[in-house]
Design a protein around this motif. Structure first.
Motif, short mmCIF file in Angstrom:
data_model
loop_
_atom_site.label_atom_id
_atom_site.label_comp_id
_atom_site.label_asym_id
_atom_site.label_seq_id
_atom_site.Cartn_x
_atom_site.Cartn_y
_atom_site.Cartn_z
N ASP A 1 3.50 1.34 2.82
CA ASP A 1 3.61 0.22 4.00
C ASP A 1 3.94 -1.12 3.15
OD1 ASP A 1 2.04 1.78 5.10
OD2 ASP A 1 0.17 1.05 4.80
N GLU B 1 1.55 6.05 -7.27
CA GLU B 1 0.53 5.07 -6.86
C GLU B 1 0.93 3.73 -7.41
OE1 GLU B 1 -3.51 3.71 -8.94
OE2 GLU B 1 -3.25 5.88 -9.04
N GLN C 1 -1.04 -8.47 -1.96
CA GLN C 1 -1.74 -7.40 -1.31
C GLN C 1 -2.78 -7.85 -0.42
OE1 GLN C 1 -4.25 -4.71 -3.60
NE2 GLN C 1 -2.97 -3.05 -2.64
N LEU D 1 -2.99 -7.27 3.51
CA LEU D 1 -4.46 -6.61 4.40
C LEU D 1 -5.27 -7.50 5.25
CD1 LEU D 1 -5.59 -4.65 1.21
CD2 LEU D 1 -4.25 -3.61 3.21
N ARG E 1 0.68 -1.20 0.04
CA ARG E 1 0.22 -0.04 0.04
C ARG E 1 0.93 1.33 0.05
NH1 ARG E 1 -4.13 -0.39 4.79
NH2 ARG E 1 -2.30 -0.23 5.97
#
Length: 145
Positions: A86, A125, A137, A141, A79
């Motif tokens: 992150d 991004e 990812q 998360l 992220r």
């Protein structure tokens, strides 16, 4: 613009006598140092500029890495904010003769991209271009919850 997979780095350190504590296992501080170094490399690969450690979220030492084994550090960006990045970090113990692997440490680090004056600077991004990117990812998360 980097993808999650572009930031994936895996590094190995052989646990030598100078790396161990009184119990014959890697000093936790050495593992954190290696995680910080590899995490910064992942962050810089994404930001394309210098990145500094801003925060280490929970650090879980689940089991030791004995002398003579290999400490494998896995790192990737999952992220990105305006200037923050992150990074998911995990360490594993790996038996050098069989490559048998077991997770030992889990953490999330936050890095900040900085310019030449050490001031925060914007980062691109983060893209999620493949199934592998999505899996990495999602795994990161899910671990935050």
């Amino acid at each position: 613009m980097a993808s999650v997979s572009d930031t994936y780095i895996e590094n190995r350190e052989r646990i030598q006598p100078d790396d161990v504590n009184n119990y014959g296992t890697a000093h936790g501080g050495n593992i954190v140092k290696w995680m910080d170094e590899i995490g910064a490399m992942s962050a810089m690969r994404h930001a394309e500029t210098t990145c500094v450690t801003a925060r280490i979220n929970e650090l879980h030492f689940e089991r030791p890495v004995p002398e003579g084994e290999i400490c494998v550090i896995e790192s990737y960006v999952f992220r990105a904010g305006r200037s923050s990045i992150d990074v998911r970090l995990r360490a594993y113990r790996e038996e050098p003769r069989t490559a048998e692997r077991e997770q030992t440490t889990d953490s999330y680090f936050v890095f900040v991209a900085v310019d030449e004056e050490m001031q925060p600077t914007a980062v691109p991004e983060l893209t999620v271009e493949s199934d592998r990117c999505e899996r990495l990812q999602r795994d990161a998360l899910d671990g935050l919850e």
